[in-house]
Design a protein around this motif. Sequence first.
Motif, PDB file in Angstrom:
ATOM      1  N   THR A  83      22.413 -40.244   3.258  1.00 15.12           N
ATOM      2  CA  THR A  83      22.955 -41.445   3.894  1.00 15.12           C
ATOM      3  C   THR A  83      24.222 -41.082   4.654  1.00 15.12           C
ATOM      4  O   THR A  83      25.109 -40.426   4.104  1.00 15.12           O
ATOM      5  CB  THR A  83      23.268 -42.535   2.852  1.00 15.12           C
ATOM      6  OG1 THR A  83      24.342 -42.111   2.009  1.00 15.12           O
ATOM      7  CG2 THR A  83      22.044 -42.808   1.976  1.00 15.12           C
ATOM      8  N   THR A  92      24.505 -47.004  10.213  1.00 14.09           N
ATOM      9  CA  THR A  92      23.938 -46.148   9.172  1.00 14.09           C
ATOM     10  C   THR A  92      22.748 -45.348   9.689  1.00 14.09           C
ATOM     11  O   THR A  92      21.893 -45.875  10.398  1.00 14.09           O
ATOM     12  CB  THR A  92      23.484 -47.005   7.976  1.00 14.09           C
ATOM     13  OG1 THR A  92      24.606 -47.704   7.443  1.00 14.09           O
ATOM     14  CG2 THR A  92      22.871 -46.139   6.882  1.00 14.09           C
ATOM     15  N   LEU A  94      19.756 -42.715   7.995  1.00 11.91           N
ATOM     16  CA  LEU A  94      19.164 -42.188   6.769  1.00 11.91           C
ATOM     17  C   LEU A  94      18.475 -40.868   7.082  1.00 11.91           C
ATOM     18  O   LEU A  94      17.720 -40.773   8.049  1.00 11.91           O
ATOM     19  CB  LEU A  94      18.165 -43.181   6.174  1.00 11.91           C
ATOM     20  CG  LEU A  94      18.759 -44.543   5.784  1.00 11.91           C
ATOM     21  CD1 LEU A  94      17.683 -45.425   5.151  1.00 11.91           C
ATOM     22  CD2 LEU A  94      19.932 -44.379   4.830  1.00 11.91           C
ATOM     23  N   ASN A 178      30.706 -45.475   2.763  1.00 13.66           N
ATOM     24  CA  ASN A 178      29.426 -44.898   2.355  1.00 13.66           C
ATOM     25  C   ASN A 178      28.989 -45.410   0.985  1.00 13.66           C
ATOM     26  O   ASN A 178      27.803 -45.702   0.769  1.00 13.66           O
ATOM     27  CB  ASN A 178      29.531 -43.378   2.356  1.00 13.66           C
ATOM     28  CG  ASN A 178      28.227 -42.699   2.014  1.00 13.66           C
ATOM     29  OD1 ASN A 178      28.151 -41.949   1.057  1.00 13.66           O
ATOM     30  ND2 ASN A 178      27.174 -42.964   2.769  1.00 13.66           N
ATOM     31  N   THR A 181      27.617 -48.873   1.350  1.00 10.83           N
ATOM     32  CA  THR A 181      26.310 -48.815   2.003  1.00 10.83           C
ATOM     33  C   THR A 181      25.236 -48.355   1.034  1.00 10.83           C
ATOM     34  O   THR A 181      24.118 -48.892   1.021  1.00 10.83           O
ATOM     35  CB  THR A 181      26.368 -47.876   3.218  1.00 10.83           C
ATOM     36  OG1 THR A 181      27.343 -48.358   4.144  1.00 10.83           O
ATOM     37  CG2 THR A 181      25.006 -47.807   3.915  1.00 10.83           C
ATOM     38  N   ASN A 182      25.553 -47.372   0.207  1.00 12.82           N
ATOM     39  CA  ASN A 182      24.586 -46.912  -0.780  1.00 12.82           C
ATOM     40  C   ASN A 182      24.211 -48.019  -1.755  1.00 12.82           C
ATOM     41  O   ASN A 182      23.071 -48.093  -2.221  1.00 12.82           O
ATOM     42  CB  ASN A 182      25.136 -45.704  -1.538  1.00 12.82           C
ATOM     43  CG  ASN A 182      25.176 -44.454  -0.692  1.00 12.82           C
ATOM     44  OD1 ASN A 182      24.605 -44.407   0.399  1.00 12.82           O
ATOM     45  ND2 ASN A 182      25.863 -43.435  -1.171  1.00 12.82           N
ATOM     46  N   LEU A 185      21.693 -50.066  -0.033  1.00 15.80           N
ATOM     47  CA  LEU A 185      20.420 -49.349   0.093  1.00 15.80           C
ATOM     48  C   LEU A 185      19.612 -49.395  -1.193  1.00 15.80           C
ATOM     49  O   LEU A 185      18.378 -49.244  -1.157  1.00 15.80           O
ATOM     50  CB  LEU A 185      20.684 -47.895   0.491  1.00 15.80           C
ATOM     51  CG  LEU A 185      21.110 -47.689   1.947  1.00 15.80           C
ATOM     52  CD1 LEU A 185      21.597 -46.261   2.160  1.00 15.80           C
ATOM     53  CD2 LEU A 185      19.953 -47.995   2.897  1.00 15.80           C
ATOM     54  N   ALA A 207      16.939 -48.351   7.802  1.00 15.95           N
ATOM     55  CA  ALA A 207      18.197 -48.197   8.542  1.00 15.95           C
ATOM     56  C   ALA A 207      18.319 -49.279   9.614  1.00 15.95           C
ATOM     57  O   ALA A 207      19.403 -49.842   9.816  1.00 15.95           O
ATOM     58  CB  ALA A 207      18.271 -46.811   9.176  1.00 15.95           C
TER      59      ALA A 207
END
Length: 243
Positions: A83, A92, A94, A178, A181-182, A185, A207
């Motif tokens: 990521t 983002t 991937l 990050n 964002t993870n 996800l 994404a």
Amino acid sequence: SHEAIYQALYVESRGALKRELVTCLRTGRALRVPRSRARAKPGAHVSAEVMISERPAEVQDRAVPGHWEGDLIIGLERSAIGTVVERTTRFTMLVHLPREDGYGLAARVKNGPALGGYGAVSMKRALATAMALMPEQLRRSLTWDRGKELSAHAAFRVETGIPVYFADPHSPWQRGTNENTNGLLRQYFPKGTNLSRWSADDLAAVANALNSRPRKTLGWRTPAEAMNEHLLLLEQAGVATTD
């Protein structure tokens, strides 16, 4: 050898010496770490020159686009997805990390090539391919977790021109964009699943969904819209320079 003798003593008691033998030891340690493991230094690929403290000051205030944060999300059976998030726009990407040829066909070899998809060589190649999609002006730096998957960062920098910096130990907040964002996800890639089941097209679709989600921090624009604005500015600057 002396190491074989030690191993024979400890294996007999499943990794720990019997109580009567511990009293005979000068150190009094009941557990033994093999020397090969003791010599291995975690994070040895992270030198002082690539610590986050050496990162350009312009990264901090997010005013200049092109600075990225990255990490892996890990799944079952040594599967992973890379990521990468741009700090200014939250855009983002991937990174698909497929298995290498030969994975699962034979027993793992100690110190052999990493075939799971995110060994140093595989990671460098896949990450370089992903970052090449961005123009040079939007490839200013990359801040990564301390994982060994990016131990080939020097070769990555030579190949892409992108300097890599590593966060301090146990400091995920230094890559907060990050990390957040993870978390998002994980709605698409739940913990406890084999991440190799998703193809490169699947990752691109996820994404796109994430980059099409309006963000309050962007004035309710989407990351895709914010990134497109910067791309347009770069294009206009290029035309003006040509004229």
